[in-house]
Design a protein around this motif. Structure first.
Motif, PDB file in Angstrom:
ATOM      1  N   GLN A   1       0.913  -1.236   0.267  1.00  0.00           N
ATOM      2  CA  GLN A   1      -0.051  -0.033   0.071  1.00  0.00           C
ATOM      3  C   GLN A   1       0.886   1.114  -0.064  1.00  0.00           C
ATOM      4  OE1 GLN A   1      -2.622   0.615   3.386  1.00  0.00           O
ATOM      5  NE2 GLN A   1      -0.841  -0.317   4.859  1.00  0.00           N
ATOM      6  N   PRO A   2       0.253   2.503  -0.523  1.00  0.00           N
ATOM      7  CA  PRO A   2       1.093   3.552  -0.734  1.00  0.00           C
ATOM      8  C   PRO A   2       1.578   4.017   0.666  1.00  0.00           C
ATOM      9  CG  PRO A   2      -0.863   3.845  -2.093  1.00  0.00           C
ATOM     10  CD  PRO A   2      -0.977   2.516  -1.424  1.00  0.00           C
ATOM     11  N   GLY A   3       2.590   4.859   0.596  1.00  0.00           N
ATOM     12  CA  GLY A   3       3.358   5.553   1.790  1.00  0.00           C
ATOM     13  C   GLY A   3       4.244   4.788   2.497  1.00  0.00           C
ATOM     14  N   PRO A   4       4.900   5.049   3.532  1.00  0.00           N
ATOM     15  CA  PRO A   4       5.927   4.549   4.452  1.00  0.00           C
ATOM     16  C   PRO A   4       5.029   3.400   4.964  1.00  0.00           C
ATOM     17  CG  PRO A   4       6.047   6.674   4.941  1.00  0.00           C
ATOM     18  CD  PRO A   4       4.760   6.560   4.211  1.00  0.00           C
ATOM     19  N   ALA A   5       5.950   2.254   5.412  1.00  0.00           N
ATOM     20  CA  ALA A   5       5.624   0.881   6.281  1.00  0.00           C
ATOM     21  C   ALA A   5       5.017   1.302   7.622  1.00  0.00           C
ATOM     22  CB  ALA A   5       6.393  -0.020   6.030  1.00  0.00           C
ATOM     23  N   GLY A   6       3.971   2.126   7.664  1.00  0.00           N
ATOM     24  CA  GLY A   6       3.358   2.382   9.180  1.00  0.00           C
ATOM     25  C   GLY A   6       4.046   3.580   9.466  1.00  0.00           C
ATOM     26  N   ARG A   7       4.077   3.782  10.949  1.00  0.00           N
ATOM     27  CA  ARG A   7       4.656   4.662  11.835  1.00  0.00           C
ATOM     28  C   ARG A   7       5.946   4.550  11.947  1.00  0.00           C
ATOM     29  NH1 ARG A   7       3.921   9.202  15.137  1.00  0.00           N
ATOM     30  NH2 ARG A   7       5.447   9.036  17.122  1.00  0.00           N
ATOM     31  N   GLY A   8       6.951   5.423  11.577  1.00  0.00           N
ATOM     32  CA  GLY A   8       8.443   5.117  11.711  1.00  0.00           C
ATOM     33  C   GLY A   8       9.033   4.412  10.502  1.00  0.00           C
ATOM     34  N   GLY A   9       8.160   3.761   9.575  1.00  0.00           N
ATOM     35  CA  GLY A   9       8.693   3.261   8.219  1.00  0.00           C
ATOM     36  C   GLY A   9       9.488   2.098   8.571  1.00  0.00           C
ATOM     37  N   GLY A  10      10.133   1.676   7.564  1.00  0.00           N
ATOM     38  CA  GLY A  10      10.949   0.165   7.328  1.00  0.00           C
ATOM     39  C   GLY A  10      11.728   0.093   8.749  1.00  0.00           C
ATOM     40  N   TYR A  11      12.636   1.020   9.030  1.00  0.00           N
ATOM     41  CA  TYR A  11      13.370   0.724  10.054  1.00  0.00           C
ATOM     42  C   TYR A  11      12.613   0.499  11.385  1.00  0.00           C
ATOM     43  CZ  TYR A  11      17.125   2.148   6.801  1.00  0.00           C
ATOM     44  OH  TYR A  11      17.998   2.172   5.865  1.00  0.00           O
ATOM     45  N   ARG A  12      11.523   1.011  11.731  1.00  0.00           N
ATOM     46  CA  ARG A  12      10.767   0.753  12.835  1.00  0.00           C
ATOM     47  C   ARG A  12      10.188  -0.571  12.559  1.00  0.00           C
ATOM     48  NH1 ARG A  12       8.057   3.034  17.558  1.00  0.00           N
ATOM     49  NH2 ARG A  12       7.339   1.470  18.449  1.00  0.00           N
ATOM     50  N   VAL A  13      10.025  -0.933  11.432  1.00  0.00           N
ATOM     51  CA  VAL A  13       9.459  -2.422  11.267  1.00  0.00           C
ATOM     52  C   VAL A  13      10.203  -3.441  11.425  1.00  0.00           C
ATOM     53  CG1 VAL A  13       8.747  -4.190   9.892  1.00  0.00           C
ATOM     54  CG2 VAL A  13       7.788  -1.982   9.504  1.00  0.00           C
ATOM     55  N   LEU A  14      11.584  -3.187  11.117  1.00  0.00           N
ATOM     56  CA  LEU A  14      12.800  -4.007  11.534  1.00  0.00           C
ATOM     57  C   LEU A  14      13.134  -4.032  13.030  1.00  0.00           C
ATOM     58  CD1 LEU A  14      14.967  -3.201   8.651  1.00  0.00           C
ATOM     59  CD2 LEU A  14      14.021  -5.436   8.890  1.00  0.00           C
ATOM     60  N   TYR A  15      13.138  -2.814  13.658  1.00  0.00           N
ATOM     61  CA  TYR A  15      13.278  -2.843  14.893  1.00  0.00           C
ATOM     62  C   TYR A  15      12.248  -3.499  15.852  1.00  0.00           C
ATOM     63  CZ  TYR A  15      13.327  -0.273  19.518  1.00  0.00           C
ATOM     64  OH  TYR A  15      13.549  -0.100  21.058  1.00  0.00           O
ATOM     65  N   ASP A  16      11.049  -3.477  15.534  1.00  0.00           N
ATOM     66  CA  ASP A  16      10.037  -4.167  16.267  1.00  0.00           C
ATOM     67  C   ASP A  16      10.240  -5.740  15.985  1.00  0.00           C
ATOM     68  OD1 ASP A  16       8.698  -1.782  17.195  1.00  0.00           O
ATOM     69  OD2 ASP A  16       7.126  -1.657  15.355  1.00  0.00           O
ATOM     70  N   ALA A  17      10.614  -6.121  14.792  1.00  0.00           N
ATOM     71  CA  ALA A  17      10.811  -7.527  14.400  1.00  0.00           C
ATOM     72  C   ALA A  17      12.124  -7.994  15.288  1.00  0.00           C
ATOM     73  CB  ALA A  17      10.980  -7.765  13.212  1.00  0.00           C
ATOM     74  N   GLY A  18      13.030  -7.068  15.872  1.00  0.00           N
ATOM     75  CA  GLY A  18      14.089  -7.458  16.675  1.00  0.00           C
ATOM     76  C   GLY A  18      15.354  -7.090  16.103  1.00  0.00           C
ATOM     77  N   TYR A  19      15.432  -6.519  14.794  1.00  0.00           N
ATOM     78  CA  TYR A  19      16.463  -6.246  14.216  1.00  0.00           C
ATOM     79  C   TYR A  19      16.678  -4.522  14.245  1.00  0.00           C
ATOM     80  CZ  TYR A  19      15.766 -10.764  12.313  1.00  0.00           C
ATOM     81  OH  TYR A  19      15.513 -12.112  12.034  1.00  0.00           O
ATOM     82  N   GLU A  20      17.307  -4.151  15.244  1.00  0.00           N
ATOM     83  CA  GLU A  20      17.455  -2.751  15.394  1.00  0.00           C
ATOM     84  C   GLU A  20      19.009  -2.473  14.609  1.00  0.00           C
ATOM     85  OE1 GLU A  20      18.643   0.655  18.658  1.00  0.00           O
ATOM     86  OE2 GLU A  20      18.091  -1.428  19.412  1.00  0.00           O
ATOM     87  N   ILE A  21      18.845  -1.413  13.666  1.00  0.00           N
ATOM     88  CA  ILE A  21      19.757  -1.199  12.590  1.00  0.00           C
ATOM     89  C   ILE A  21      20.832  -0.280  13.468  1.00  0.00           C
ATOM     90  CG2 ILE A  21      18.324  -0.914  10.826  1.00  0.00           C
ATOM     91  CD1 ILE A  21      18.455   2.227  11.004  1.00  0.00           C
ATOM     92  N   ASP A  22      22.016  -0.557  13.392  1.00  0.00           N
ATOM     93  CA  ASP A  22      23.227  -0.002  13.886  1.00  0.00           C
ATOM     94  C   ASP A  22      24.111   0.985  13.270  1.00  0.00           C
ATOM     95  OD1 ASP A  22      25.080  -0.085  16.590  1.00  0.00           O
ATOM     96  OD2 ASP A  22      26.312  -0.868  14.998  1.00  0.00           O
TER      97      ASP A  22
END
Length: 262
Positions: free
Chosen positions: A170-191
């Motif tokens: 769907q158009p727009g970022p992947a929810g609040r905070g976008g893709g990096y927030r999605v990865l963070y919530d999945a346990g993959y915090e970017i460093d």
């Protein structure tokens, strides 16, 4: 002595750069300049084509020759990935650029398609997987209003994003905070990240997709995103209209001798 079309092109270019001719303003019709004694039809046409090739104007049927927007967007470097922007807020990267540039934005100015495809050699090397491995490709087209600014395709290993909003087209970022927030919530915090930039002429498909005038180059971005333990959680390939961005980096200057003494 410069040919007459060059003299006319230089005079108009000076008016554009000084602001006498403003962005969005239409230049006189060729016929009007011919009647004003600026030269023959071929002279004025050659001058207009030169201005177009130099990125100062755009020409289209029905709209004539119009002065291009010369004020580029700030394309932030390190600060666009500040965790406070996406983890604690909702400033995904393209929105952070707009905010820093004092420009308006709509979340739906980013559209995307999501697919699963075999990784080519470049993507495989970026993600650290064998060539031909199936990966997710999240391809975005970002616009400012009606004008495209860049494309960005992020590639992910399925085990990192399966079932998350990153595979939702769907158009727009992947929810609040976008893709990096999605990865963070999945346990993959970017460093940390690695970005590589190169300039080149666009392909015909890229020129059409980004609505580039003749002579416009693109800046190609390769971005590799890591977690603290070195796991690659994203490899991204971006294609940016060169004149539509001013790239900005602010960082601490390293001192490898001090690091070696510690």
């Amino acid at each position: 002595m410069a040919p007459k079309w060059r003299e006319l092109a230089d005079r108009l270019a000076a008016q554009i750069r000084s602001g006498e001719l403003r962005a969005g303003e239409r230049l006189p019709h060729i016929r009007e300049l011919v009647e004003a004694g600026e030269g023959s039809k071929s002279t004025v046409h050659a001058a207009y084509k030169a201005l177009e090739s130099e990125g100062l104007v755009t020409s289209s049927r029905g709209h004539g020759t119009v002065v291009r927007e010369q004020r580029p967007l700030k394309r932030l470097g390190i600060s666009r990935y500040d965790k406070a922007k996406w983890r604690d807020g909702d400033e995904v990267a393209f929105i952070a650029d707009r905010v820093a540039s004092g420009r308006s934005y709509q979340r739906n100015e980013q559209t995307q398609t999501v697919s699963k495809a075999p990784a080519n050699a470049l993507v495989a090397a970026g993600l650290g997987v064998p060539e031909g491995t199936e990966v997710y490709a999240r391809a975005r087209l970002v616009k400012e209003g009606d004008r495209p600014t860049h494309t960005l395709t992020s590639y992910y290993r399925p085990e990192h994003v399966e079932g998350t909003r990153l595979v939702d087209p769907q158009p727009g970022p992947a929810g609040r905070g976008g893709g990096y927030r999605v990865l963070y919530d999945a346990g993959y915090e970017i460093d940390h990240m690695r970005e590589e930039l190169s300039a080149r002429p666009p392909s015909a498909e890229e020129a059409a997709q980004l609505q580039l005038p003749p002579g416009e180059w693109v800046v190609e971005l390769h971005r590799t995103t890591f977690t603290e333990d070195g796991t690659v959680v994203e490899f991204a390939l971006g294609v940016h209209a060169a004149s539509r961005f001013a790239w900005s980096y602010d960082f601490k200057v390293p001192d490898s001798t001090a690091e070696g003494q510690s």
